[in-house]
Design an enzyme around this catalytic site. Sequence first.
Site, PDB file in Angstrom:
ATOM      1  CB  ALA A   8     116.647  72.895  -5.989  1.00 16.44           C
ATOM      2  NE  ARG A  10     108.871  78.365  -7.641  1.00 14.74           N
ATOM      3  CZ  ARG A  10     107.914  78.566  -6.738  1.00 14.74           C
ATOM      4  NH1 ARG A  10     107.868  79.681  -6.074  1.00 14.74           N
ATOM      5  NH2 ARG A  10     106.996  77.648  -6.508  1.00 14.74           N
ATOM      6  CB  THR A  32     106.045  70.452  -7.659  1.00 12.87           C
ATOM      7  OG1 THR A  32     105.996  71.661  -8.412  1.00 12.87           O
ATOM      8  CG2 THR A  32     106.287  70.771  -6.196  1.00 12.87           C
ATOM      9  CB  VAL A  55     107.663  67.493   0.538  1.00 15.13           C
ATOM     10  CG1 VAL A  55     109.139  67.404   0.327  1.00 15.13           C
ATOM     11  CG2 VAL A  55     107.137  68.885   0.310  1.00 15.13           C
ATOM     12  CE1 TYR A 146     105.524  77.897   5.761  1.00 15.33           C
ATOM     13  CE2 TYR A 146     105.597  79.818   7.202  1.00 15.33           C
ATOM     14  CZ  TYR A 146     106.169  79.036   6.214  1.00 15.33           C
ATOM     15  OH  TYR A 146     107.390  79.405   5.674  1.00 15.33           O
ATOM     16  CE  LYS A 150     108.463  76.294   7.018  1.00 14.38           C
ATOM     17  NZ  LYS A 150     109.367  75.544   6.150  1.00 14.38           N
ATOM     18  CB  ILE A 179     114.040  85.730   2.360  1.00 22.40           C
ATOM     19  CG1 ILE A 179     114.434  85.206   3.752  1.00 22.40           C
ATOM     20  CG2 ILE A 179     115.181  85.562   1.364  1.00 22.40           C
ATOM     21  CD1 ILE A 179     115.583  85.899   4.438  1.00 22.40           C
TER      22      ILE A 179
HETATM   23  P1  NAP Z   1     109.456  79.605  -2.912  1.00 17.22           P
HETATM   24  O1  NAP Z   1     110.192  80.687  -3.635  1.00 17.22           O
HETATM   25  O2  NAP Z   1     107.971  79.676  -2.818  1.00 17.22           O
HETATM   26  O3  NAP Z   1     109.892  78.171  -3.552  1.00 17.22           O
HETATM   27  C1  NAP Z   1     109.348  77.021  -2.991  1.00 17.22           C
HETATM   28  C2  NAP Z   1     110.097  75.816  -3.489  1.00 17.22           C
HETATM   29  O4  NAP Z   1     109.499  74.667  -2.877  1.00 17.22           O
HETATM   30  C3  NAP Z   1     109.974  75.655  -4.999  1.00 17.22           C
HETATM   31  O5  NAP Z   1     111.132  75.053  -5.491  1.00 17.22           O
HETATM   32  C4  NAP Z   1     108.773  74.717  -5.119  1.00 17.22           C
HETATM   33  O6  NAP Z   1     108.829  73.900  -6.296  1.00 17.22           O
HETATM   34  C5  NAP Z   1     108.961  73.830  -3.904  1.00 17.22           C
HETATM   35  N1  NAP Z   1     107.702  73.260  -3.469  1.00 17.22           N
HETATM   36  C6  NAP Z   1     106.508  73.883  -3.257  1.00 17.22           C
HETATM   37  N2  NAP Z   1     105.572  72.994  -2.880  1.00 17.22           N
HETATM   38  C7  NAP Z   1     106.179  71.783  -2.873  1.00 17.22           C
HETATM   39  C8  NAP Z   1     105.749  70.456  -2.614  1.00 17.22           C
HETATM   40  N3  NAP Z   1     104.489  70.156  -2.261  1.00 17.22           N
HETATM   41  N4  NAP Z   1     106.660  69.442  -2.724  1.00 17.22           N
HETATM   42  C9  NAP Z   1     107.939  69.685  -3.067  1.00 17.22           C
HETATM   43  N5  NAP Z   1     108.401  70.920  -3.351  1.00 17.22           N
HETATM   44  C10 NAP Z   1     107.524  71.948  -3.258  1.00 17.22           C
HETATM   45  O7  NAP Z   1     109.973  79.423  -1.416  1.00 17.22           O
HETATM   46  P2  NAP Z   1     111.131  80.219  -0.647  1.00 17.22           P
HETATM   47  O8  NAP Z   1     110.588  81.548  -0.293  1.00 17.22           O
HETATM   48  O9  NAP Z   1     112.420  80.107  -1.367  1.00 17.22           O
HETATM   49  O10 NAP Z   1     111.175  79.351   0.716  1.00 17.22           O
HETATM   50  C11 NAP Z   1     112.025  78.240   0.895  1.00 17.22           C
HETATM   51  C12 NAP Z   1     111.866  77.731   2.314  1.00 17.22           C
HETATM   52  O11 NAP Z   1     112.125  78.785   3.242  1.00 17.22           O
HETATM   53  C13 NAP Z   1     110.448  77.233   2.624  1.00 17.22           C
HETATM   54  O12 NAP Z   1     110.517  76.110   3.482  1.00 17.22           O
HETATM   55  C14 NAP Z   1     109.804  78.400   3.353  1.00 17.22           C
HETATM   56  O13 NAP Z   1     108.784  77.975   4.222  1.00 17.22           O
HETATM   57  C15 NAP Z   1     111.006  78.968   4.097  1.00 17.22           C
HETATM   58  N6  NAP Z   1     110.861  80.399   4.417  1.00 17.22           N
HETATM   59  C16 NAP Z   1     110.853  81.362   3.446  1.00 17.22           C
HETATM   60  C17 NAP Z   1     110.739  82.705   3.809  1.00 17.22           C
HETATM   61  C18 NAP Z   1     110.731  83.853   2.796  1.00 17.22           C
HETATM   62  O14 NAP Z   1     110.656  85.031   3.190  1.00 17.22           O
HETATM   63  N7  NAP Z   1     110.846  83.588   1.509  1.00 17.22           N
HETATM   64  C19 NAP Z   1     110.623  83.053   5.149  1.00 17.22           C
HETATM   65  C20 NAP Z   1     110.624  82.037   6.100  1.00 17.22           C
HETATM   66  C21 NAP Z   1     110.762  80.718   5.737  1.00 17.22           C
HETATM   67  P3  NAP Z   1     108.034  74.326  -7.639  1.00 17.22           P
HETATM   68  O15 NAP Z   1     108.771  75.505  -8.225  1.00 17.22           O
HETATM   69  O16 NAP Z   1     108.125  73.110  -8.489  1.00 17.22           O
HETATM   70  O17 NAP Z   1     106.655  74.678  -7.219  1.00 17.22           O
END
Ligand code: NAP
Length: 239
Positions: A8, A10, A32, A55, A146, A150, A179
């Site tokens: 949560a 970012r 983390t 996680v 990945y 998923k 996104i």
């Molecule tokens: P993001 O901006 O990279 O943020 C990732 C979040 O997950 C951060 O809060 C991070 O915490 C946390 N995290 C990373 N590694 C972790 C670990 N080992 N254990 C616990 N927490 C961890 O990601 P996002 O783009 O918002 O994506 C959120 C979800 O949507 C993910 O599951 C991603 O696979 C999925 N998704 C995203 C997109 C996209 O376009 N952005 C597309 C498809 C799916 P820290 O800040 O502490 O590192």
Amino acid sequence: MIAVVTGATRGIGEAIANQLIQAGHYVIGTATSASGAEAIGERLGAKGEGAVLDVGDRDSLDAFLDHLKTSDEPPLVLVNNAGFNQDNLSLRMKPEEWSHVIHGNLSGPFYLIQGLLRGMVKARFGRVVNLSSVVARMGNAGQANYAAAKGGMEALTRSLAIELAARNITVNAVAPGFIETDMTRALSEAQRAAMLVRIPANRLGSVEDVAALVGFLCSEHSGFITGETIQVNGGMYLS
Ligand code: NAP
């Protein structure tokens, strides 16, 4: 009602935490690092708190689940949002790249669900939302680990949904396309343009586009939707 949102700090997770607070939940958001957890706590104020969680690490998951047991009521909403990738072409993918991504994106979310289920069963109410990705269905070169994690999460969602439906616990997945987050903001103009031609909506999605759907799936209004994976991708991939 207490809601847990992993990752949560970012991006999508931050928007989901805000959405659930607007809906009246007390949100426990994870990071983390201790500093990340502290920042979440400052951001959420009296409406939530931050906690540390990796996680992909069983000890960290157990410590987090133990921490949750200390609160007055059990969390009845869980959003498995935390996720990460470690890309490589399959020919070159190292065993640790495979297992790290599978553990963090699939096993960890399962252990969290398992850890919170008892409280939901007792309350005869629960909402679980798992963040998948459009690549689970589309596939993507360099992301075999990945995409498999998923895709596994979507299959897990369906099986859990069947196990839990009679107990008024729904389990759904949300699969975002491209996104606007730190990850996509870092792309060059050329990479961005190449991405946009693949999206009929002609824009990247916003974190709020995803959070609005997650908010609905966590609400009492979505009780007859379970086992689904809902795409949020601007028409980029239709099945
Ligand atoms: P993001 O901006 O990279 O943020 C990732 C979040 O997950 C951060 O809060 C991070 O915490 C946390 N995290 C990373 N590694 C972790 C670990 N080992 N254990 C616990 N927490 C961890 O990601 P996002 O783009 O918002 O994506 C959120 C979800 O949507 C993910 O599951 C991603 O696979 C999925 N998704 C995203 C997109 C996209 O376009 N952005 C597309 C498809 C799916 P820290 O800040 O502490 O590192």
